[in-house]
Design a protein around this motif. Structure first.
Motif, PDB file in Angstrom:
ATOM      1  N   ARG A 194      45.364  59.516  38.841  1.00 56.17           N
ATOM      2  CA  ARG A 194      46.668  58.733  39.241  1.00 56.17           C
ATOM      3  C   ARG A 194      47.532  59.838  39.919  1.00 56.17           C
ATOM      4  N   PRO A 195      47.886  59.512  41.359  1.00 52.87           N
ATOM      5  CA  PRO A 195      48.982  60.340  41.685  1.00 52.87           C
ATOM      6  C   PRO A 195      50.500  60.326  40.926  1.00 52.87           C
ATOM      7  N   SER A 196      51.154  61.659  41.062  1.00 51.52           N
ATOM      8  CA  SER A 196      52.457  61.398  40.460  1.00 51.52           C
ATOM      9  C   SER A 196      53.546  60.680  41.242  1.00 51.52           C
ATOM     10  N   ALA A 197      53.154  60.454  42.489  1.00 50.09           N
ATOM     11  CA  ALA A 197      54.128  59.762  43.234  1.00 50.09           C
ATOM     12  C   ALA A 197      53.417  59.417  44.476  1.00 50.09           C
ATOM     13  N   GLY A 198      54.145  58.433  45.237  1.00 50.24           N
ATOM     14  CA  GLY A 198      53.436  57.853  46.520  1.00 50.24           C
ATOM     15  C   GLY A 198      52.559  56.782  46.114  1.00 50.24           C
ATOM     16  N   GLU A 199      52.127  56.061  47.238  1.00 54.67           N
ATOM     17  CA  GLU A 199      51.405  54.696  47.227  1.00 54.67           C
ATOM     18  C   GLU A 199      49.959  54.996  47.999  1.00 54.67           C
ATOM     19  N   TYR A 200      49.152  54.478  47.398  1.00 57.83           N
ATOM     20  CA  TYR A 200      47.681  54.241  48.120  1.00 57.83           C
ATOM     21  C   TYR A 200      47.097  53.017  48.241  1.00 57.83           C
ATOM     22  N   HIS A 201      46.802  52.694  49.464  1.00 59.55           N
ATOM     23  CA  HIS A 201      46.283  51.343  49.859  1.00 59.55           C
ATOM     24  C   HIS A 201      44.769  51.568  50.178  1.00 59.55           C
ATOM     25  N   VAL A 202      44.145  50.433  49.850  1.00 53.11           N
ATOM     26  CA  VAL A 202      42.652  50.403  50.165  1.00 53.11           C
ATOM     27  C   VAL A 202      42.699  48.974  51.061  1.00 53.11           C
ATOM     28  N   GLY A 203      42.659  48.980  52.363  1.00 53.84           N
ATOM     29  CA  GLY A 203      43.026  47.921  53.121  1.00 53.84           C
ATOM     30  C   GLY A 203      44.487  47.404  52.937  1.00 53.84           C
ATOM     31  N   ASP A 204      44.449  46.188  52.489  1.00 54.23           N
ATOM     32  CA  ASP A 204      45.884  45.695  52.164  1.00 54.23           C
ATOM     33  C   ASP A 204      46.347  45.680  50.852  1.00 54.23           C
ATOM     34  N   GLU A 205      45.380  46.429  50.034  1.00 59.56           N
ATOM     35  CA  GLU A 205      45.649  46.294  48.420  1.00 59.56           C
ATOM     36  C   GLU A 205      46.246  47.671  48.100  1.00 59.56           C
ATOM     37  N   ASN A 206      47.325  47.424  47.271  1.00 55.04           N
ATOM     38  CA  ASN A 206      47.858  48.602  46.374  1.00 55.04           C
ATOM     39  C   ASN A 206      47.060  49.113  45.401  1.00 55.04           C
ATOM     40  N   TYR A 207      46.292  50.391  45.360  1.00 56.27           N
ATOM     41  CA  TYR A 207      45.167  50.499  44.470  1.00 56.27           C
ATOM     42  C   TYR A 207      45.678  50.765  43.112  1.00 56.27           C
ATOM     43  N   TRP A 208      46.881  51.406  42.905  1.00 52.04           N
ATOM     44  CA  TRP A 208      47.545  51.639  41.535  1.00 52.04           C
ATOM     45  C   TRP A 208      48.429  50.473  40.930  1.00 52.04           C
ATOM     46  N   ALA A 209      48.686  49.393  42.047  1.00 50.15           N
ATOM     47  CA  ALA A 209      49.840  48.355  41.458  1.00 50.15           C
ATOM     48  C   ALA A 209      49.229  47.641  40.608  1.00 50.15           C
ATOM     49  N   GLY A 210      47.689  47.473  40.551  1.00 56.98           N
ATOM     50  CA  GLY A 210      47.268  46.403  39.515  1.00 56.98           C
ATOM     51  C   GLY A 210      46.824  46.710  38.516  1.00 56.98           C
ATOM     52  N   ASP A 211      45.933  46.085  37.718  1.00 53.91           N
ATOM     53  CA  ASP A 211      45.665  46.401  36.387  1.00 53.91           C
ATOM     54  C   ASP A 211      44.023  47.026  36.517  1.00 53.91           C
ATOM     55  N   GLU A 212      43.458  47.626  35.568  1.00 59.46           N
ATOM     56  CA  GLU A 212      42.046  48.341  35.712  1.00 59.46           C
ATOM     57  C   GLU A 212      41.017  47.340  36.279  1.00 59.46           C
ATOM     58  N   ALA A 213      41.147  45.991  35.955  1.00 57.20           N
ATOM     59  CA  ALA A 213      40.130  45.128  36.709  1.00 57.20           C
ATOM     60  C   ALA A 213      40.156  44.987  38.254  1.00 57.20           C
ATOM     61  N   SER A 229      39.275  68.785  46.535  1.00 58.09           N
ATOM     62  CA  SER A 229      38.574  67.771  45.597  1.00 58.09           C
ATOM     63  C   SER A 229      39.557  66.954  44.799  1.00 58.09           C
ATOM     64  N   THR A 230      40.685  67.741  44.343  1.00 60.49           N
ATOM     65  CA  THR A 230      41.602  66.694  43.851  1.00 60.49           C
ATOM     66  C   THR A 230      41.960  65.447  44.462  1.00 60.49           C
ATOM     67  N   LEU A 231      42.329  65.704  45.915  1.00 63.93           N
ATOM     68  CA  LEU A 231      42.715  64.512  46.754  1.00 63.93           C
ATOM     69  C   LEU A 231      41.384  63.554  46.518  1.00 63.93           C
ATOM     70  N   LEU A 232      40.458  63.874  46.725  1.00 59.66           N
ATOM     71  CA  LEU A 232      39.192  63.058  46.716  1.00 59.66           C
ATOM     72  C   LEU A 232      39.212  62.387  45.226  1.00 59.66           C
ATOM     73  N   LYS A 233      39.389  63.184  44.338  1.00 59.13           N
ATOM     74  CA  LYS A 233      39.189  62.225  42.925  1.00 59.13           C
ATOM     75  C   LYS A 233      40.307  61.318  42.972  1.00 59.13           C
ATOM     76  N   SER A 234      41.552  61.511  43.507  1.00 59.40           N
ATOM     77  CA  SER A 234      42.460  60.453  43.563  1.00 59.40           C
ATOM     78  C   SER A 234      42.304  59.266  44.161  1.00 59.40           C
ATOM     79  N   MET A 235      41.331  59.375  45.416  1.00 63.99           N
ATOM     80  CA  MET A 235      41.116  58.537  46.354  1.00 63.99           C
ATOM     81  C   MET A 235      40.150  57.525  45.686  1.00 63.99           C
ATOM     82  N   ILE A 236      39.277  58.239  44.737  1.00 68.76           N
ATOM     83  CA  ILE A 236      38.186  57.242  44.090  1.00 68.76           C
ATOM     84  C   ILE A 236      38.621  56.832  42.707  1.00 68.76           C
ATOM     85  N   GLY A 237      40.033  57.159  42.426  1.00 71.73           N
ATOM     86  CA  GLY A 237      40.738  56.441  41.377  1.00 71.73           C
ATOM     87  C   GLY A 237      40.489  57.350  39.888  1.00 71.73           C
ATOM     88  N   LEU A 238      39.865  58.521  39.923  1.00 67.02           N
ATOM     89  CA  LEU A 238      39.637  59.158  38.791  1.00 67.02           C
ATOM     90  C   LEU A 238      41.169  60.226  38.628  1.00 67.02           C
TER      91      LEU A 238
END
Length: 255
Positions: free
Chosen positions: A57-76, A46-55
């Motif tokens: 933030r991982p301590s390390a690594g990258e998460y992409h939704v399609g071609d977008e880096n999820y955590w690289a941008g701002d909240e918007a 469930s912790t992994l799922l929470k990270s994948m829906i944005g609840l």
């Protein structure tokens, strides 16, 4: 099935302060697949799922939704990506002070400029899809647990997401209701072309609906297997994975 990656994780570490929950998580979720996150209690599903829906933030690594880096941008930026997601929480998570219809209407009221009459019609369509139209004016306390799950699913579909996340959707349901929910999930994949990530420990459900997955280990705090539940059941030699995948047959004395 198109071999297009819609979600990808690379070397993700999940932690709460100094406590590491999981590390070295890498996976790809293909378009139109039902991807299972598996493992024993306390492994971090469930912790992994929470990270994948944005609840979380991982301590390390990258998460992409399609071609977008999820955590690289701002909240918007993350909010825009979140509009591609629909989430069914373990309990259904309906607002008890709202009717079923009002629960489904809430995302449409918050994130669209649609007229109330149009929203009402869309709510009816979503509830009709999950077989819950008759409960549109009832409160969550007036319907069963299985109906709450289906109402929660209708709310997850409100904004027509292309990626759905389910946290233990069959938890607390009787076998017949659970099987019906599994069939509904397959209909979502086949009828709407949705990509689905599911956290579950229910083996009959996993074997029936999931075509890919990852197995998380609580002891090593790392993934120890990748593949569909059926493949892991039949071919994985890791003793922990084997014990998990065969536990029901063992309990029934069939192995």
């Amino acid at each position: 099935m198109p071999d297009q990656t819609v979600l990808s994780l690379r070397d993700i570490t999940l932690s709460f302060g100094p406590k590491i929950i999981q590390k070295n998580i890498s996976l790809d979720v293909r378009k139109g697949s039902i991807f299972a996150v598996m493992g024993g209690s306390g492994c971090g599903k469930s912790t992994l799922l929470k990270s994948m829906i944005g609840l979380l933030r991982p301590s390390a690594g990258e998460y992409h939704v399609g071609d977008e880096n999820y955590w690289a941008g701002d909240e918007a930026h993350r909010t825009d990506l979140n509009h591609r997601f629909g989430v069914l929480f373990q309990s259904g998570a309906l607002w008890s002070s709202m009717t079923v219809g009002e629960n489904i209407a809430l995302p449409l009221q918050m994130f669209t400029d649609l007229k109330p009459s149009v929203i009402r019609r869309l709510v009816e369509l979503k509830l009709g899809f999950v077989g819950m139209l008759q409960a549109i004016d009832l409160y969550p306390s007036e319907i069963s647990g299985g109906m709450c799950k289906r109402a929660g699913l209708a709310r997850a579909l409100a904004l027509d997401p292309d990626i759905l996340f389910f946290d233990e959707p069959s938890a607390g349901l009787d076998p017949i209701t659970s099987a019906r929910l599994d069939d509904l999930i397959l209909n979502l994949r086949d009828g709407l072309g949705a990509t689905i990530v599911i956290v579950s420990h229910e083996l009959p459900s996993l074997f029936h609906i999931a075509d890919d997955g990852i197995f998380l280990d609580a002891r090593t705090k790392t993934p120890i297997a990748h593949g569909s539940p059926r493949d892991l059941r039949d071919n994985c030699t890791d003793p922990q994975v084997h014990a998990f995948m065969h536990r029901e047959r063992d309990e029934e004395g069939k192995t």
